[in-house]
Design an enzyme around this catalytic site. Structure first.
Site, PDB file in Angstrom:
ATOM      1  N   ASP A 184       0.904  -1.140   0.000  1.00  0.00           N
ATOM      2  CA  ASP A 184       0.000   0.000   0.000  1.00  0.00           C
ATOM      3  C   ASP A 184       0.946   1.192   0.000  1.00  0.00           C
ATOM      4  OD1 ASP A 184      -1.440   2.279   0.826  1.00  0.00           O
ATOM      5  OD2 ASP A 184      -3.008   1.015   1.642  1.00  0.00           O
ATOM      6  N   HIS A 185       1.084   1.838  -1.163  1.00  0.00           N
ATOM      7  CA  HIS A 185       2.181   2.805  -1.269  1.00  0.00           C
ATOM      8  C   HIS A 185       2.029   3.986  -0.301  1.00  0.00           C
ATOM      9  CE1 HIS A 185      -0.566   5.009  -3.958  1.00  0.00           C
ATOM     10  NE2 HIS A 185       0.217   6.047  -3.802  1.00  0.00           N
ATOM     11  N   LYS A 189       4.978   6.613   2.134  1.00  0.00           N
ATOM     12  CA  LYS A 189       5.136   8.061   2.019  1.00  0.00           C
ATOM     13  C   LYS A 189       5.849   8.578   3.265  1.00  0.00           C
ATOM     14  CE  LYS A 189       1.070   8.920  -0.858  1.00  0.00           C
ATOM     15  NZ  LYS A 189       1.479   9.609  -2.066  1.00  0.00           N
ATOM     16  N   GLU A 223      -8.294  14.388  -4.649  1.00  0.00           N
ATOM     17  CA  GLU A 223      -7.437  14.321  -5.836  1.00  0.00           C
ATOM     18  C   GLU A 223      -7.983  15.224  -6.927  1.00  0.00           C
ATOM     19  OE1 GLU A 223      -5.415  10.389  -6.704  1.00  0.00           O
ATOM     20  OE2 GLU A 223      -7.464   9.783  -6.246  1.00  0.00           O
ATOM     21  N   HIS A 247      -5.801   2.803   1.339  1.00  0.00           N
ATOM     22  CA  HIS A 247      -5.027   3.977   1.761  1.00  0.00           C
ATOM     23  C   HIS A 247      -5.630   4.696   2.968  1.00  0.00           C
ATOM     24  CE1 HIS A 247      -3.032   3.079  -1.884  1.00  0.00           C
ATOM     25  NE2 HIS A 247      -3.753   3.816  -2.702  1.00  0.00           N
TER      26      HIS A 247
HETATM   27  C1  BG6 Z   1      -3.829   4.530  -6.195  1.00  0.00           C
HETATM   28  C2  BG6 Z   1      -5.236   4.597  -6.739  1.00  0.00           C
HETATM   29  O1  BG6 Z   1      -3.693   3.430  -5.331  1.00  0.00           O
HETATM   30  O2  BG6 Z   1      -3.543   5.721  -5.495  1.00  0.00           O
HETATM   31  C3  BG6 Z   1      -5.379   5.815  -7.630  1.00  0.00           C
HETATM   32  O3  BG6 Z   1      -5.508   3.426  -7.479  1.00  0.00           O
HETATM   33  C4  BG6 Z   1      -4.986   7.067  -6.889  1.00  0.00           C
HETATM   34  O4  BG6 Z   1      -6.714   5.926  -8.098  1.00  0.00           O
HETATM   35  C5  BG6 Z   1      -3.597   6.895  -6.269  1.00  0.00           C
HETATM   36  O5  BG6 Z   1      -4.987   8.146  -7.804  1.00  0.00           O
HETATM   37  C6  BG6 Z   1      -3.261   8.065  -5.374  1.00  0.00           C
HETATM   38  O6  BG6 Z   1      -1.931   7.977  -4.998  1.00  0.00           O
HETATM   39  P1  BG6 Z   1      -1.107   9.276  -4.662  1.00  0.00           P
HETATM   40  O7  BG6 Z   1       0.205   8.768  -4.187  1.00  0.00           O
HETATM   41  O8  BG6 Z   1      -1.019  10.043  -5.935  1.00  0.00           O
HETATM   42  O9  BG6 Z   1      -1.882  10.010  -3.620  1.00  0.00           O
END
Ligand code: BG6
Length: 495
Positions: A184-185, A189, A223, A247
């Site tokens: 889960d990126h 962060k 976003e 997230h």
């Molecule tokens: C991804 C989603 O996991 O995270 C995307 O699939 C989203 O829809 C993105 O735009 C958001 O990541 P970040 O790092 O740009 O906030």
């Protein structure tokens, strides 16, 4: 600086021609390389079904670095030595030849380095290939040393509780849990990792971090981007599955968890899972009362005209998929009893803004004539990177007049270096065998369990209370009403 690991590492990326590889994985690996964080001996096998010309493939990856790396354009000399380690393997994920080919490459690498090194297999692929590739790695014995071999699985991890359970069981039969890195990126962060440090290394906040002093919490990830080219995937996912289940739930866990006792992968993941299990289950009535879903209509974002969601490529013109979701939930435990947590996320909104707001209660001591504005702690994750505390202060002058002021910690003022990208931190952790920032099987399932009643209710009533909001706005009014009587509006840094 972490000590440099000497283990040779063979990194395999399935889905090498995909967007993730070009935008995130290769730029992250390149940055780790130039910062001397990769082992001396490493190689990157890029696997995909398309036939490519090797030079053109490498050039395309270079383009990805030049466009997306936090360090800007690649240095030609460093790129050259890095690119020599990249090898493309053309192969169908469903065909055994692909894995025979890969096996001989991996064996070759081991022979060259005279050591059986670390193997990382990154699944940057559509969900339908996860089990296929996992099975092939297992049967070809490519990933069979629990201490050295790891798979990295991107989200979506399942599309509901049942599919997530099924996938967990499938992987558990073939690999040890410590070999499975569910990514889960958001957890990689820098600003998200700092929340742990902020909460547990600063004792001053801990006594206040509970229902006695905290009025409510807002977690908002707005976003500006729409669904872009991902309409096909997104239309069967929606904001709840795409952002909230993973997230935002992870952010919720970090804010609400108990102190884990040690900075240890299992203890931290235990503490986070406990939060998920303590979330009060939504009833169908709650879903309509406390969860808002909405979809964007045509509008203007950042001065550019954008189409409505239903007009986006690969999206059904009758789609009821939500591009915005907001909710109020409660965590039924000793620390949080009665404190509402508000979460929201949406696409095509006014601006990008990911913030967590801890709103403290009003002071019970009313000794001043002026109204006192309660304290507020703001943790801004992106694009602004800051933590600030709002507090009351006396306006200079002869009268006792109060006004709120802010005490700020801004990353750009405190640190000169650019911050590592989430994928840099996470890829390095995989190579080093550190699962702290990855999701364990039970954590993923617990997060699905929280959102399942919402998924089920929406499935049963597909169009009921689906609101619309104009692209380029902050979402539907109903999401603001949800905050009442706790706040007038969602906190935002500016328009
Ligand atoms: C991804 C989603 O996991 O995270 C995307 O699939 C989203 O829809 C993105 O735009 C958001 O990541 P970040 O790092 O740009 O906030």
């Amino acid at each position: 600086m972490k000590p440099k690991k000497v283990f040779p590492s063979a990194i395999t990326i399935f889905g090498a021609k995909g967007d993730l590889t070009r935008r995130k994985l290769i730029p992250a690996l390149y940055n780790l390389y130039i910062e001397n964080r990769l082992p001396e001996a490493f190689t990157i096998y890029c696997v995909d079904f398309l036939t490519v010309d090797m030079d053109a493939f490498r050039n395309d990856l270079l383009g990805g670095i030049n466009e997306f790396s936090r360090n800007g354009k690649a240095d030609p000399k460093q790129w050259e030595t890095f690119a020599e380690r990249i090898c493309y393997l053309q192969g169908d994920f469903t065909h055994p030849d692909t894995y025979t080919q890969l096996k001989s490459k991996l064996d070759e690498f081991d022979m060259k380095t005279e050591k059986r090194g670390i193997r990382m297999f990154y699944f940057a692929v559509a969900p339908r290939f996860i089990e296929v590739i996992a099975e092939a790695l297992y049967t070809h014995k490519l990933c069979n040393k629990a201490a050295l071999d790891r798979i990295v699985v991107e989200k979506p991890f399942g599309s509901d509780l049942n599919t997530a359970k099924k996938l967990n069981r499938f992987l558990a039969k073939r690999f040890a849990e410590k070999q499975i890195y569910r990514i889960d990126h958001y957890l990689g962060k820098e600003t998200v990792q700092n929340i742990m440090a902020f909460r547990f290394a600063n004792y001053v906040f801990e006594p206040l971090w509970n229902k006695k002093y905290i009025d409510h919490v807002q977690i908002s990830v707005a976003e500006q981007v729409g669904v872009g080219k991902r309409g096909g995937y997104y239309d069967s996912s929606g904001a709840l599955r795409d952002m909230i289940q993973n997230h935002l739930m992870q952010l919720l866990c970090i804010v609400a968890m108990e102190c884990p006792g040690a900075y240890d992968a299992e203890k931290i993941r235990d503490a986070k899972t406990k939060v998920m299990k303590d979330v009060r289950p939504f009833t169908p009535t709650d879903v309509f009362k406390n969860v808002i879903r909405a979809q964007y209509t045509a509008g203007e974002v950042n001065s550019a005209v954008v189409p409505s969601y239903r007009e986006e490529a690969q999206v059904s013109s009758k789609s009821n998929t939500e591009t915005f979701a907001a909710m109020r939930l409660f965590i039924d435990n000793e620390r949080w009893e009665g404190v509402p947590f508000f979460m929201r996320t949406g696409k095509s909104m006014t601006r990008q803004s990911s913030v967590i707001v801890i709103q403290f209660k009003d002071s019970p001591h009313k000794i001043f004539k002026d109204d006192v504005v309660p304290n507020r702690l703001l943790i801004s994750i992106q694009p602004e990177l800051e933590i600030s505390l709002l507090f009351e202060s006396k306006v200079p002058g002869l009268d006792m007049k109060l006004l709120p002021v802010e005490m700020d910690f801004m990353y750009q003022d405190a640190y000169k270096e650019s911050l590592p990208e989430a994928y840099e931190a996470l890829l390095l952790d995989v190579l080093e065998g550190d699962a702290t920032l990855f999701m364990r099987a039970d954590q993923v399932e617990a997060a699905w369990k929280v959102v399942m009643p919402i998924i089920d209710t929406w499935k049963k009533y597909p169009a009921k209370q689906l609101r619309l909001y104009k692209a380029g706005t902050w979402g539907p009014d109903a999401a603001t009403t949800l905050l009442k009587p706790y706040a007038k509006d969602w906190f935002r840094l500016s328009n």
